[in-house]
Design a protein around this motif. Structure first.
Motif, PDB file in Angstrom:
ATOM      1  N   LEU A 133       0.826  -1.208   0.000  1.00 52.31           N
ATOM      2  CA  LEU A 133       0.000   0.000   0.000  1.00 52.31           C
ATOM      3  C   LEU A 133       0.861   1.260   0.000  1.00 52.31           C
ATOM      4  O   LEU A 133       0.539   2.238  -0.683  1.00 52.31           O
ATOM      5  CB  LEU A 133      -0.926   0.016   1.220  1.00 52.31           C
ATOM      6  CG  LEU A 133      -2.071  -0.969   1.243  1.00 52.31           C
ATOM      7  CD1 LEU A 133      -2.793  -0.914   2.591  1.00 52.31           C
ATOM      8  CD2 LEU A 133      -3.044  -0.693   0.106  1.00 52.31           C
ATOM      9  N   VAL A 134       1.939   1.222   0.750  1.00 54.01           N
ATOM     10  CA  VAL A 134       2.849   2.368   0.792  1.00 54.01           C
ATOM     11  C   VAL A 134       3.427   2.620  -0.603  1.00 54.01           C
ATOM     12  O   VAL A 134       3.451   3.759  -1.081  1.00 54.01           O
ATOM     13  CB  VAL A 134       3.977   2.146   1.821  1.00 54.01           C
ATOM     14  CG1 VAL A 134       5.049   3.214   1.700  1.00 54.01           C
ATOM     15  CG2 VAL A 134       3.410   2.112   3.232  1.00 54.01           C
ATOM     16  N   GLN A 135       3.880   1.560  -1.258  1.00 58.52           N
ATOM     17  CA  GLN A 135       4.463   1.718  -2.597  1.00 58.52           C
ATOM     18  C   GLN A 135       3.417   2.191  -3.618  1.00 58.52           C
ATOM     19  O   GLN A 135       3.719   3.023  -4.480  1.00 58.52           O
ATOM     20  CB  GLN A 135       5.108   0.402  -3.057  1.00 58.52           C
ATOM     21  CG  GLN A 135       6.295  -0.014  -2.221  1.00 58.52           C
ATOM     22  CD  GLN A 135       7.408   1.026  -2.215  1.00 58.52           C
ATOM     23  OE1 GLN A 135       7.516   1.874  -3.079  1.00 58.52           O
ATOM     24  NE2 GLN A 135       8.240   0.965  -1.206  1.00 58.52           N
ATOM     25  N   GLU A 136       2.201   1.690  -3.506  1.00 55.64           N
ATOM     26  CA  GLU A 136       1.127   2.149  -4.406  1.00 55.64           C
ATOM     27  C   GLU A 136       0.859   3.634  -4.208  1.00 55.64           C
ATOM     28  O   GLU A 136       0.669   4.379  -5.172  1.00 55.64           O
ATOM     29  CB  GLU A 136      -0.158   1.355  -4.143  1.00 55.64           C
ATOM     30  CG  GLU A 136      -0.113  -0.075  -4.604  1.00 55.64           C
ATOM     31  CD  GLU A 136      -1.305  -0.878  -4.100  1.00 55.64           C
ATOM     32  OE1 GLU A 136      -2.306  -0.294  -3.616  1.00 55.64           O
ATOM     33  OE2 GLU A 136      -1.240  -2.128  -4.191  1.00 55.64           O
ATOM     34  N   THR A 137       0.847   4.067  -2.959  1.00 54.82           N
ATOM     35  CA  THR A 137       0.610   5.485  -2.664  1.00 54.82           C
ATOM     36  C   THR A 137       1.745   6.329  -3.211  1.00 54.82           C
ATOM     37  O   THR A 137       1.513   7.397  -3.779  1.00 54.82           O
ATOM     38  CB  THR A 137       0.448   5.705  -1.147  1.00 54.82           C
ATOM     39  OG1 THR A 137      -0.623   4.889  -0.676  1.00 54.82           O
ATOM     40  CG2 THR A 137       0.163   7.162  -0.826  1.00 54.82           C
ATOM     41  N   ARG A 138       2.962   5.856  -3.081  1.00 54.33           N
ATOM     42  CA  ARG A 138       4.118   6.582  -3.623  1.00 54.33           C
ATOM     43  C   ARG A 138       3.973   6.768  -5.129  1.00 54.33           C
ATOM     44  O   ARG A 138       4.226   7.845  -5.665  1.00 54.33           O
ATOM     45  CB  ARG A 138       5.415   5.831  -3.278  1.00 54.33           C
ATOM     46  CG  ARG A 138       6.650   6.323  -3.996  1.00 54.33           C
ATOM     47  CD  ARG A 138       6.982   7.768  -3.628  1.00 54.33           C
ATOM     48  NE  ARG A 138       8.012   8.295  -4.478  1.00 54.33           N
ATOM     49  CZ  ARG A 138       7.806   9.199  -5.431  1.00 54.33           C
ATOM     50  NH1 ARG A 138       6.606   9.650  -5.678  1.00 54.33           N
ATOM     51  NH2 ARG A 138       8.812   9.656  -6.142  1.00 54.33           N
ATOM     52  N   ARG A 139       3.554   5.739  -5.819  1.00 54.25           N
ATOM     53  CA  ARG A 139       3.370   5.844  -7.276  1.00 54.25           C
ATOM     54  C   ARG A 139       2.265   6.839  -7.626  1.00 54.25           C
ATOM     55  O   ARG A 139       2.345   7.545  -8.627  1.00 54.25           O
ATOM     56  CB  ARG A 139       3.085   4.467  -7.870  1.00 54.25           C
ATOM     57  CG  ARG A 139       4.337   3.617  -7.999  1.00 54.25           C
ATOM     58  CD  ARG A 139       4.084   2.347  -8.796  1.00 54.25           C
ATOM     59  NE  ARG A 139       3.186   1.422  -8.127  1.00 54.25           N
ATOM     60  CZ  ARG A 139       3.563   0.527  -7.224  1.00 54.25           C
ATOM     61  NH1 ARG A 139       4.814   0.427  -6.866  1.00 54.25           N
ATOM     62  NH2 ARG A 139       2.688  -0.286  -6.681  1.00 54.25           N
ATOM     63  N   SER A 146      -2.993  15.029  -4.300  1.00 54.84           N
ATOM     64  CA  SER A 146      -2.656  15.830  -3.130  1.00 54.84           C
ATOM     65  C   SER A 146      -1.822  14.998  -2.158  1.00 54.84           C
ATOM     66  O   SER A 146      -2.221  13.890  -1.769  1.00 54.84           O
ATOM     67  CB  SER A 146      -3.935  16.304  -2.440  1.00 54.84           C
ATOM     68  OG  SER A 146      -3.682  16.700  -1.120  1.00 54.84           O
ATOM     69  N   GLU A 147      -0.675  15.535  -1.765  1.00 53.53           N
ATOM     70  CA  GLU A 147       0.205  14.812  -0.845  1.00 53.53           C
ATOM     71  C   GLU A 147      -0.498  14.539   0.479  1.00 53.53           C
ATOM     72  O   GLU A 147      -0.426  13.439   1.021  1.00 53.53           O
ATOM     73  CB  GLU A 147       1.481  15.625  -0.606  1.00 53.53           C
ATOM     74  CG  GLU A 147       2.313  15.762  -1.859  1.00 53.53           C
ATOM     75  CD  GLU A 147       3.335  16.886  -1.783  1.00 53.53           C
ATOM     76  OE1 GLU A 147       3.255  17.731  -0.875  1.00 53.53           O
ATOM     77  OE2 GLU A 147       4.215  16.910  -2.651  1.00 53.53           O
ATOM     78  N   GLU A 148      -1.191  15.542   0.995  1.00 51.29           N
ATOM     79  CA  GLU A 148      -1.859  15.374   2.285  1.00 51.29           C
ATOM     80  C   GLU A 148      -2.962  14.326   2.202  1.00 51.29           C
ATOM     81  O   GLU A 148      -3.064  13.451   3.068  1.00 51.29           O
ATOM     82  CB  GLU A 148      -2.432  16.697   2.787  1.00 51.29           C
ATOM     83  CG  GLU A 148      -3.055  16.558   4.165  1.00 51.29           C
ATOM     84  CD  GLU A 148      -3.370  17.888   4.825  1.00 51.29           C
ATOM     85  OE1 GLU A 148      -3.825  17.844   5.978  1.00 51.29           O
ATOM     86  OE2 GLU A 148      -3.175  18.937   4.216  1.00 51.29           O
ATOM     87  N   LEU A 149      -3.771  14.382   1.158  1.00 52.15           N
ATOM     88  CA  LEU A 149      -4.843  13.392   1.020  1.00 52.15           C
ATOM     89  C   LEU A 149      -4.286  11.994   0.805  1.00 52.15           C
ATOM     90  O   LEU A 149      -4.835  11.014   1.324  1.00 52.15           O
ATOM     91  CB  LEU A 149      -5.775  13.779  -0.129  1.00 52.15           C
ATOM     92  CG  LEU A 149      -6.642  15.006   0.098  1.00 52.15           C
ATOM     93  CD1 LEU A 149      -7.461  15.323  -1.152  1.00 52.15           C
ATOM     94  CD2 LEU A 149      -7.546  14.836   1.304  1.00 52.15           C
TER      95      LEU A 149
END
Length: 163
Positions: A133-139, A146-149
């Motif tokens: 999930l972290v890697q998906e969010t990074r992509r 939005s970085e915050e969202l």
């Protein structure tokens, strides 16, 4: 000046909040604040350098200087967030390793006691899924979300998965 240890501590607080079901406290704000501060610092330094070059005879309009400085600041902010995502994914990977009894492959060896404590009742596949999930969010950040969202959604998803 950015301290890697401070960024690492912010990441550990975020993961701990997700594990403890305390994401409503918005632990990711520290990551955003640190990235913004680093971006602002880089932008100011770039603006100063571009203005000096302009005074030295290199033709640049005020708009070119402003735009160039903003690009540098944005790039630095993105670099800091990318590093934070890597640290998050690595921590979750280490949690999965410890939960599986594979302490010898842990990257964060200096934090092994804390990892053991957090991994006690943790399902290793869930921790591995958290790293995904972290890697998906990074992509997704590459798509200008939005970085915050993105951080908010990530840590609530991690909380739902891990807590």
């Amino acid at each position: 000046m950015l301290s890697l240890e401070e960024l690492r501590a912010d990441v550990e607080r975020c993961i701990a909040a997700a594990l403890e079901g305390k994401c409503s406290d918005a632990p990711w704000k520290g990551l955003l604040d640190r990235a913004k501060a680093a971006g602002d610092e880089a932008e100011a330094a770039a603006r100063e350098a571009l203005e000096e070059e302009s005074k030295a005879g290199i033709k640049r309009s005020a708009k070119d200087i402003g735009d160039g400085a903003k690009r540098v600041g944005r790039r630095r902010r993105t670099e800091i967030l990318a590093l934070a995502f890597e640290l998050c994914a690595t921590w979750l990977r280490d949690l999965a390793a410890v939960a599986s009894g594979a302490d010898e492959v842990v990257f964060n060896r200096d934090r092994l006691d804390r990892l053991r404590s957090q991994a006690q009742d943790l399902d290793a596949p869930r921790a591995r899924r958290g790293a995904e999930l972290v890697q998906e969010t990074r992509r997704r950040l590459d798509l200008n979300v939005s970085e915050e969202l993105a951080l908010e959604a990530l840590f609530f998803r991690l909380e739902s998965l891990l807590a």
